[in-house]
Design a protein around this motif. Structure first.
Motif: not given
Length: 176
Positions: A145-174
């Motif tokens: 993910a490309l994180l948004a920036r806070n007003p001081d230029g630091s990376c923000s952990f409270t705003q949603f990322p500007r862009h994000e790619v999630d890849k998932f892999a789950e296994s089990g029973t159905l």
């Protein structure tokens, strides 16, 4: 006459038994191991602290085989629990996700986040073919993910990322 009625009842009973046999074996064939894998691409919505799904795909292999998409559901759940729908041509599976351990790193210069998180998924019914579906899965989600920036230029952990790619892999029973 009695012989004719007995013969008709015997024929009807035999036909009923034969027609029920495939239905019983089809039901038995709808439980087993399953693997779900896919990708979800998000982008933040400018001017808000929200995000939208740009694209998603889920691939099911096992007792059910198919390709579909992931739809996030917004429901009031306890912290850390999320709900999604896995939408296939033959129906929709409702999935409840619970996060586990997380490992990540952030490049403070580019605000690029990379991480991996363990997840457990539970299938809690659905629609169409998955109306009575149940299942239990474990696996991982890997995110970049490309994180948004806070007003001081630091990376923000409270705003949603500007862009994000999630890849998932789950296994089990159905079962469905």
């Amino acid at each position: 006459m009695k012989r004719l009625v007995k013969g008709a009842l015997l024929a009807a009973g035999t036909a009923l038994a034969i027609s029920a046999a495939p239905a019983m074996s089809a039901a038995a064939a709808t439980s087993g191991t399953e693997t779900l894998s896919g990708t979800i691409v998000f982008a933040s919505v400018p001017g808000t602290n929200s995000r939208t799904v740009i694209s998603s795909v889920v691939r099911a292999r096992g007792v059910f085989r198919g390709v579909g998409r992931v739809v996030e559901r917004v429901l009031p759940d306890p912290a850390g629990v999320s709900r999604d729908d896995l939408v296939f041509r033959s129906g929709t599976m409702h999935v409840v996700s619970t996060p586990g351990s997380l490992s990540f790193s952030v490049n403070p210069h580019s605000c690029l986040f990379t991480g991996t998180q363990q997840f457990t998924w539970g299938v809690t019914g659905g629609t169409g073919q998955f109306d009575d579906a149940t299942g239990s899965f474990t696996g991982t989600v890997s995110a970049v993910a490309l994180l948004a920036r806070n007003p001081d230029g630091s990376c923000s952990f409270t705003q949603f990322p500007r862009h994000e790619v999630d890849k998932f892999a789950e296994s089990g029973t159905l079962s469905f």
